[in-house]
Design a protein around this motif. Structure first.
Motif, PDB file in Angstrom:
ATOM      1  N   ALA A   1       0.820  -1.211   0.000  1.00 54.03           N
ATOM      2  CA  ALA A   1       0.000   0.000   0.000  1.00 54.03           C
ATOM      3  C   ALA A   1       0.854   1.261   0.000  1.00 54.03           C
ATOM      4  O   ALA A   1       0.426   2.302  -0.509  1.00 54.03           O
ATOM      5  CB  ALA A   1      -0.927   0.004   1.217  1.00 54.03           C
ATOM      6  N   VAL A   2       2.060   1.167   0.561  1.00 54.52           N
ATOM      7  CA  VAL A   2       2.889   2.360   0.674  1.00 54.52           C
ATOM      8  C   VAL A   2       4.246   2.214  -0.019  1.00 54.52           C
ATOM      9  O   VAL A   2       4.917   3.214  -0.272  1.00 54.52           O
ATOM     10  CB  VAL A   2       3.127   2.744   2.154  1.00 54.52           C
ATOM     11  N   VAL A   3       4.679   0.977  -0.351  1.00 54.51           N
ATOM     12  CA  VAL A   3       5.984   0.752  -0.970  1.00 54.51           C
ATOM     13  C   VAL A   3       5.791   0.206  -2.386  1.00 54.51           C
ATOM     14  O   VAL A   3       5.168  -0.830  -2.580  1.00 54.51           O
ATOM     15  CB  VAL A   3       6.843  -0.221  -0.137  1.00 54.51           C
ATOM     16  N   ALA A   4       6.340   0.927  -3.367  1.00 54.80           N
ATOM     17  CA  ALA A   4       6.203   0.503  -4.760  1.00 54.80           C
ATOM     18  C   ALA A   4       7.283  -0.488  -5.160  1.00 54.80           C
ATOM     19  O   ALA A   4       7.065  -1.331  -6.031  1.00 54.80           O
ATOM     20  CB  ALA A   4       6.265   1.720  -5.682  1.00 54.80           C
ATOM     21  N   ASP A   5       8.458  -0.413  -4.521  1.00 55.94           N
ATOM     22  CA  ASP A   5       9.552  -1.294  -4.898  1.00 55.94           C
ATOM     23  C   ASP A   5      10.594  -1.305  -3.791  1.00 55.94           C
ATOM     24  O   ASP A   5      10.710  -0.346  -3.019  1.00 55.94           O
ATOM     25  CB  ASP A   5      10.195  -0.817  -6.215  1.00 55.94           C
ATOM     26  N   ALA A   6      11.338  -2.402  -3.708  1.00 56.88           N
ATOM     27  CA  ALA A   6      12.457  -2.511  -2.770  1.00 56.88           C
ATOM     28  C   ALA A   6      13.423  -3.554  -3.305  1.00 56.88           C
ATOM     29  O   ALA A   6      12.995  -4.588  -3.830  1.00 56.88           O
ATOM     30  CB  ALA A   6      11.972  -2.907  -1.367  1.00 56.88           C
TER      31      ALA A   6
ATOM     32  N   PRO B   1      17.693  -5.162  -2.500  1.00 57.37           N
ATOM     33  CA  PRO B   1      18.978  -5.046  -1.799  1.00 57.37           C
ATOM     34  C   PRO B   1      20.004  -4.329  -2.671  1.00 57.37           C
ATOM     35  O   PRO B   1      20.040  -4.520  -3.892  1.00 57.37           O
ATOM     36  CB  PRO B   1      19.385  -6.505  -1.559  1.00 57.37           C
ATOM     37  N   GLU B   2      20.846  -3.526  -2.031  1.00 58.06           N
ATOM     38  CA  GLU B   2      21.861  -2.791  -2.777  1.00 58.06           C
ATOM     39  C   GLU B   2      23.039  -2.470  -1.857  1.00 58.06           C
ATOM     40  O   GLU B   2      22.897  -1.674  -0.923  1.00 58.06           O
ATOM     41  CB  GLU B   2      21.270  -1.495  -3.336  1.00 58.06           C
ATOM     42  N   GLY B   3      24.166  -3.112  -2.088  1.00 56.28           N
ATOM     43  CA  GLY B   3      25.363  -2.831  -1.316  1.00 56.28           C
ATOM     44  C   GLY B   3      25.199  -3.043   0.177  1.00 56.28           C
ATOM     45  O   GLY B   3      25.741  -2.279   0.979  1.00 56.28           O
ATOM     46  N   GLY B   4      24.455  -4.074   0.581  1.00 58.23           N
ATOM     47  CA  GLY B   4      24.224  -4.347   1.996  1.00 58.23           C
ATOM     48  C   GLY B   4      23.101  -3.531   2.600  1.00 58.23           C
ATOM     49  O   GLY B   4      22.756  -3.716   3.773  1.00 58.23           O
ATOM     50  N   LYS B   5      22.508  -2.643   1.816  1.00 57.70           N
ATOM     51  CA  LYS B   5      21.385  -1.832   2.266  1.00 57.70           C
ATOM     52  C   LYS B   5      20.157  -2.194   1.431  1.00 57.70           C
ATOM     53  O   LYS B   5      20.188  -3.144   0.661  1.00 57.70           O
ATOM     54  CB  LYS B   5      21.734  -0.346   2.145  1.00 57.70           C
ATOM     55  N   VAL B   6      19.073  -1.462   1.594  1.00 61.00           N
ATOM     56  CA  VAL B   6      17.868  -1.707   0.807  1.00 61.00           C
ATOM     57  C   VAL B   6      17.431  -0.390   0.169  1.00 61.00           C
ATOM     58  O   VAL B   6      17.180   0.603   0.868  1.00 61.00           O
ATOM     59  CB  VAL B   6      16.720  -2.273   1.664  1.00 61.00           C
ATOM     60  N   ARG B   7      17.369  -0.394  -1.128  1.00 60.22           N
ATOM     61  CA  ARG B   7      16.833   0.750  -1.866  1.00 60.22           C
ATOM     62  C   ARG B   7      15.334   0.532  -2.013  1.00 60.22           C
ATOM     63  O   ARG B   7      14.903  -0.509  -2.514  1.00 60.22           O
ATOM     64  CB  ARG B   7      17.497   0.846  -3.235  1.00 60.22           C
ATOM     65  N   TYR B   8      14.535   1.483  -1.552  1.00 65.98           N
ATOM     66  CA  TYR B   8      13.085   1.322  -1.667  1.00 65.98           C
ATOM     67  C   TYR B   8      12.462   2.596  -2.229  1.00 65.98           C
ATOM     68  O   TYR B   8      13.025   3.688  -2.157  1.00 65.98           O
ATOM     69  CB  TYR B   8      12.459   0.941  -0.323  1.00 65.98           C
ATOM     70  N   MET B   9      11.290   2.404  -2.814  1.00 67.70           N
ATOM     71  CA  MET B   9      10.571   3.494  -3.454  1.00 67.70           C
ATOM     72  C   MET B   9       9.145   3.535  -2.932  1.00 67.70           C
ATOM     73  O   MET B   9       8.444   2.517  -2.923  1.00 67.70           O
ATOM     74  CB  MET B   9      10.577   3.306  -4.975  1.00 67.70           C
ATOM     75  N   LEU B  10       8.717   4.694  -2.484  1.00 70.45           N
ATOM     76  CA  LEU B  10       7.362   4.867  -1.975  1.00 70.45           C
ATOM     77  C   LEU B  10       6.366   4.924  -3.119  1.00 70.45           C
ATOM     78  O   LEU B  10       6.692   5.306  -4.239  1.00 70.45           O
ATOM     79  CB  LEU B  10       7.267   6.162  -1.158  1.00 70.45           C
ATOM     80  N   GLN B  11       5.145   4.516  -2.802  1.00 68.64           N
ATOM     81  CA  GLN B  11       4.063   4.713  -3.747  1.00 68.64           C
ATOM     82  C   GLN B  11       3.825   6.220  -3.905  1.00 68.64           C
ATOM     83  O   GLN B  11       3.930   6.977  -2.953  1.00 68.64           O
ATOM     84  CB  GLN B  11       2.778   4.049  -3.240  1.00 68.64           C
ATOM     85  N   PRO B  12       3.530   6.678  -5.120  1.00 70.59           N
ATOM     86  CA  PRO B  12       3.219   8.097  -5.289  1.00 70.59           C
ATOM     87  C   PRO B  12       2.100   8.518  -4.344  1.00 70.59           C
ATOM     88  O   PRO B  12       1.102   7.817  -4.183  1.00 70.59           O
ATOM     89  CB  PRO B  12       2.769   8.188  -6.752  1.00 70.59           C
ATOM     90  N   GLY B  13       2.290   9.649  -3.663  1.00 64.52           N
ATOM     91  CA  GLY B  13       1.291  10.150  -2.725  1.00 64.52           C
ATOM     92  C   GLY B  13       1.550   9.770  -1.287  1.00 64.52           C
ATOM     93  O   GLY B  13       0.883  10.272  -0.384  1.00 64.52           O
ATOM     94  N   THR B  14       2.540   8.862  -1.049  1.00 68.25           N
ATOM     95  CA  THR B  14       2.878   8.509   0.331  1.00 68.25           C
ATOM     96  C   THR B  14       3.606   9.680   0.996  1.00 68.25           C
ATOM     97  O   THR B  14       4.510  10.258   0.402  1.00 68.25           O
ATOM     98  CB  THR B  14       3.794   7.274   0.357  1.00 68.25           C
ATOM     99  N   PRO B  15       3.235  10.065   2.212  1.00 70.31           N
ATOM    100  CA  PRO B  15       3.926  11.177   2.876  1.00 70.31           C
ATOM    101  C   PRO B  15       5.421  10.910   2.980  1.00 70.31           C
ATOM    102  O   PRO B  15       5.838   9.826   3.390  1.00 70.31           O
ATOM    103  CB  PRO B  15       3.281  11.213   4.273  1.00 70.31           C
ATOM    104  N   PRO B  16       6.262  11.865   2.585  1.00 67.53           N
ATOM    105  CA  PRO B  16       7.708  11.637   2.582  1.00 67.53           C
ATOM    106  C   PRO B  16       8.285  11.379   3.958  1.00 67.53           C
ATOM    107  O   PRO B  16       9.350  10.786   4.084  1.00 67.53           O
ATOM    108  CB  PRO B  16       8.259  12.938   1.970  1.00 67.53           C
TER     109      PRO B  16
ATOM    110  N   ALA C   1       4.984   8.828   7.538  1.00 64.83           N
ATOM    111  CA  ALA C   1       4.003   8.846   8.621  1.00 64.83           C
ATOM    112  C   ALA C   1       3.040   7.684   8.474  1.00 64.83           C
ATOM    113  O   ALA C   1       2.703   7.257   7.382  1.00 64.83           O
ATOM    114  CB  ALA C   1       3.240  10.172   8.610  1.00 64.83           C
ATOM    115  N   GLY C   2       2.606   7.195   9.621  1.00 65.05           N
ATOM    116  CA  GLY C   2       1.492   6.255   9.622  1.00 65.05           C
ATOM    117  C   GLY C   2       1.876   4.808   9.566  1.00 65.05           C
ATOM    118  O   GLY C   2       2.684   4.411   8.763  1.00 65.05           O
ATOM    119  N   GLY C   3       1.311   4.074  10.444  1.00 66.18           N
ATOM    120  CA  GLY C   3       1.119   2.638  10.468  1.00 66.18           C
ATOM    121  C   GLY C   3       2.251   1.754  10.020  1.00 66.18           C
ATOM    122  O   GLY C   3       3.321   1.730  10.590  1.00 66.18           O
ATOM    123  N   THR C   4       1.956   0.975   8.956  1.00 63.14           N
ATOM    124  CA  THR C   4       2.799  -0.141   8.553  1.00 63.14           C
ATOM    125  C   THR C   4       4.232   0.269   8.265  1.00 63.14           C
ATOM    126  O   THR C   4       5.183  -0.317   8.783  1.00 63.14           O
ATOM    127  CB  THR C   4       2.194  -0.812   7.307  1.00 63.14           C
ATOM    128  N   LEU C   5       4.422   1.272   7.423  1.00 61.63           N
ATOM    129  CA  LEU C   5       5.773   1.640   7.019  1.00 61.63           C
ATOM    130  C   LEU C   5       6.579   2.165   8.197  1.00 61.63           C
ATOM    131  O   LEU C   5       7.760   1.836   8.350  1.00 61.63           O
ATOM    132  CB  LEU C   5       5.710   2.690   5.902  1.00 61.63           C
TER     133      LEU C   5
END
Length: 590
Positions: free
Chosen positions: A261-266, A268-283, A286-290
Motif C-alpha cells: 500500500a505504501v511501498v512501490a519497490d524494494a 537489496p543494494e550494497g548491503g542496504k535496501v533501496r526502496y521506493m514509496l508509492q506516489p502520494g505517500t507522505p515523505p 508517517a502512519g502505520g505499517t511503514l
C-alpha cells in the motif's frame, strides 16, 4: 521516401494463431514508435511484451496485420528485401557455426551478404580489433565463452556496415565483464560511425545509456521518452535504508515489498535496501505499517534511476499479468533471513578439492567450500569460468574427476541417484513440456520424483495453491506468460519437498518486476529451511545471498558474504563493481 527517422511505426498490430488451439496471441496492439538516426533507442518490458516481434518486423521478417512501418524510409510491407540489404539484425539466438573458426564464420557471413573481397581485409581488421577477437581467429566458435560468442555474433552482423543495427537482448546470459565490453563496442559504433541502433534489453542500466526508451507491455506502449523523462516519474520517492545489526538486507526488503500500500519497490543494494514509496505517500513515512517496518532503521533520500520509473510504470500492470508477489507457506516476513544464521554447523553440501577435467583442459581446479542448511549460496563467474561445471557436479549431473563432494550427506561419487532425490532443479529455460498442461507437467515430474497416489495429489494441490496456479491446471504450459512459466518451474522443482534447490540462471532475460517477485519467493523458501544454490549474471541478485563464490578459469577467486566480497574489491559500492574488479585483478596477475 525521405524521413527524419531511421524507423517509424504507426498503429502496428500483430497477432499469432496458436498451433494447438486456444486463444489468439496479440503480440502488438497499436504500437507507434519513432527511432532517431545516429542514436541508441531501447525497447524494454516484461517477457511477452512484443519486443522481439517488433524487431523481427523491423528486420523485414514479419509483416504487420494492420498499421504502417517504414525502415530507412522503405515501406516494410512492400519491400522487406531492400530493408534486409541495408540493416544488421542480431537475434537472441544468433546463428554461429560452432564447427567453424572465428575467421571462417566471418568469411561465411561476408559471402552471404556479398561483401566485396577488396574491402574485407580492412573491415575484418576493424571488427577483430573492436571485439578483441584477433587472437582467436583460428579457434572454433563452439569453444568460445558465452561473451566471446556474442561478440563474434555482433562482428558477423556488422561485417557489411549496416545503416541500422537491430539487437535483440544481446547481453542475456552474459557476465558483467563481457556485458560491459559489448556495450563499449555498441557505444563506439554510435559515437564514431553514427550508426543507428535499436536494442531490446532486460537491464535498466543498459537502457539508461540510450537516447530514447520505449516501455512495452503486452503489445502496448506504456511510455516512451528520454531516460530522464521516465526517471522523473520517481523523483522524490526513492530512499536507501540501512538495516540494523543482525537483520539481513533481504529480510528488510521482503518486509517492505509486502507493504504494497505504501511501498512501490524494494531491492537489496550494497548491503542496504533501496526502496521506493508509492506516489502520494507522505515523505516523512508517517502512519502505520511503514513507520513500524522502518523503526530503528536509518534512511536517506537518493536520486531516482530509470529502473525506478520503469517499476512505477509496471507496478500498475502487475495484477493483470500475474507478476505480483506471493507469500510462501510456512514463512513470514519477520522470520526471513534467519534460517541460515541459526542453521546447524554441519553443512548440507561439502566440497573438498573438487576437480573436473575435460581431456587436458581443467574446467574446475581444486575448489573447496561448504553450504549450510537454509543458506542462499551464489555461484558467480564470467562466461567460461567453470561455475556451470561446478553447478552440474553439485546437482549430480556431471561426475567429478577427483575430490570429495557430498550433498545432503551423500557422496556423489558413489550414490548420485540417492542424492538427486533430495534436490530440486530449476534451469534457465525451465525444463517444462510445452505441449503438456500445467497439471500434466505436475503429474509427470511428480512421477519422476517417485510421488504417487494420495501423496502426489496432496503435493500437487499444495504447490498449485502456493504458486498461484490454481485454476490454470488445464492450460498448456507452452502458452503461459513468462511469469507463469517461472512459477510452474518452481512448483515442479519443489513438488517432492527437496532439502536443496538448485537454480541455474532462473531470471535470465526476466525484467526487474519479475525478478523481484521471484526473489521474494526464494527469500521465503530459505527462511523455511530450504537450501538454495543459484547461478546468476545479475549482480544485484548476489546481494540476496548469504555467501557467494566467484570463479574464473576454474579457480576460486573469492568466497564469503557479499560484504566480504565488496571489501576484497576495495570496498566497492556494488556487487557488479566488486565482481569486475576481482576478475580483472586476477587476469592481470595471471
Amino acid at each position: 521516401m525521405a524521413t527524419a527517422y531511421a524507423l517509424q511505426a504507426a498503429n502496428l498490430h500483430k497477432a499469432f494463431s496458436p498451433k494447438h488451439g486456444g486463444a489468439v496471441a496479440h503480440a502488438l496492439r497499436g504500437v507507434s514508435l519513432a527511432v532517431a538516426p545516429g542514436a541508441l533507442t531501447a525497447l524494454v518490458g516484461p517477457d511477452g511484451a512484443g519486443k522481439t516481434t517488433l524487431l523481427r518486423m523491423a528486420a523485414g521478417l514479419l509483416t504487420a496485420d494492420h498499421g504502417t512501418l517504414h525502415v530507412l524510409g522503405i515501406d516494410a510491407a512492400r519491400d522487406p528485401q531492400q530493408i534486409q540489404e541495408r540493416i544488421g539484425y542480431m537475434p537472441q539466438r544468433f546463428g554461429l557455426y560452432e564447427d567453424l573458426s572465428v575467421q571462417e564464420n566471418l568469411d561465411l557471413y561476408a559471402d552471404l551478404h556479398g561483401v566485396p573481397r577488396d574491402i574485407r581485409r580492412e573491415r575484418y581488421a576493424q571488427l577483430l580489433h573492436m571485439t578483441d577477437l584477433g587472437r582467436f581467429t583460428a579457434r572454433p566458435a563452439g569453444k568460445l565463452s558465452g561473451g566471446m560468442k556474442q561478440k563474434l555474433g555482433l562482428a558477423c552482423t556488422l561485417v557489411r556496415s549496416p545503416e541500422l543495427l537491430l539487437l535483440d537482448e544481446p547481453t542475456v546470459g552474459v557476465d558483467p565483464l563481457s556485458r560491459r565490453e559489448l556495450w563499449d563496442i555498441v557505444r563506439q559504433l554510435v559515437d564514431t560511425q553514427g550508426l543507428t541502433v535499436l536494442v531490446s534489453t532486460s537491464y535498466m542500466d543498459e537502457a539508461e545509456r540510450c537516447a530514447h526508451v520505449c516501455v512495452l507491455h503486452e503489445g502496448v506502449v506504456l511510455a516512451a521518452g528520454e531516460p530522464e523523462q521516465l526517471r522523473a516519474k520517481a523523483d522524490g520517492l526513492c530512499h536507501l535504508a540501512t538495516p540494523p545489526q543482525g537483520i539481513a538486507a533481504r529480510t528488510l526488503q521482503a518486509r517492505l515489498l509486502d507493504a504494497r500500500a505504501v511501498v512501490a519497490d524494494a531491492v537489496p543494494e550494497g548491503g542496504k535496501v533501496r526502496y521506493m514509496l508509492q506516489p502520494g505517500t507522505p515523505p516523512q513515512h508517517a502512519g502505520g505499517t511503514l513507520a513500524a517496518l522502518l523503526a530503528g532503521v536509518r534512511t536517506q533520500p537518493v536520486p531516482a534511476r530509470l529502473e525506478d520509473g520503469f517499476m512505477l510504470i509496471l507496478r500498475g500492470m502487475a495484477t493483470q499479468d500475474g507478476a505480483g508477489t506471493a507469500d510462501i507457506e510456512g514463512a513470514t516476513p519477520a522470520s526471513q533471513g534467519d534460517a541460515a544464521a541459526h542453521a546447524p554447523i554441519v553443512p548440507v553440501i561439502e566440497v573438498r578439492d573438487l576437480v573436473r577435467r575435460f581431456g587436458d583442459f581443467t574446467a574446475v581446479a581444486s575448489t573447496t567450500f561448504d553450504v549450510r542448511r537454509g543458506e542462499i549460496f551464489g555461484l558467480l563467474g564470467p562466461n567460461g569460468a567453470g561455475k556451470t561445471t561446478t553447478f552440474r557436479m553439485l546437482c549430480g549431473l556431471l561426475p567429478a574427476t577427483s575430490g570429495t563432494l557430498k550433498v545432503a550427506g551423500v557422496n556423489l561419487r558413489h550414490a548420485r541417484a540417492e542424492a538427486r532425490r533430495k534436490v530440486g532443479y530449476v534451469s534457465q529455460k525451465f525444463s517444462l513440456y510445452g505441449n503438456l498442461t500445467v497439471a500434466e507437467n505436475m503429474r509427470f515430474f511428480g512421477g519422476a520424483y517417485g510421488l504417487t497416489g494420495a501423496r502426489l495429489r496432496e503435493r500437487t494441490a499444495a504447490m498449485l495453491a502456493q504458486f498461484q496456479l490454481t485454476g490454470h491446471q488445464d492450460a498448456p504450459s507452452g502458452q503461459l506468460p513468462g511469469g507463469f512459466k517461472q512459477r510452474l518451474a518452481m512448483a515442479v522443482g519443489l513438488l517432492h519437498a527437496p532439502d536443496i534447490l538448485f537454480l541455474d540462471e532462473p531470471t535470465s532475460g526476466a525484467d526487474p518486476l519479475a525478478r523481484r517477485a521471484f526473489w521474494r519467493r526464494i527469500t521465503a523458501l530459505a527462511a523455511s529451511g530450504v537450501t538454495i544454490i543459484v547461478t546468476t549474471h545479475f549482480m544485484e541478485e548476489a546481494e540476496y545471498c548469504d555467501r557467494i563464490v566467484i570463479q574464473d578459469a576454474g579457480r576460486l577467486l573469492a568466497l564469503g558474504t557479499p560484504r566480504d566480497v565488496r571489501a576484497q574489491a576495495g570496498n566497492a559500492d556494488g556487487m557488479e563493481q566488486a565482481f569486475i574488479a576481482i576478475v580483472e585483478k586476477n587476469r592481470e596477475n595471471a
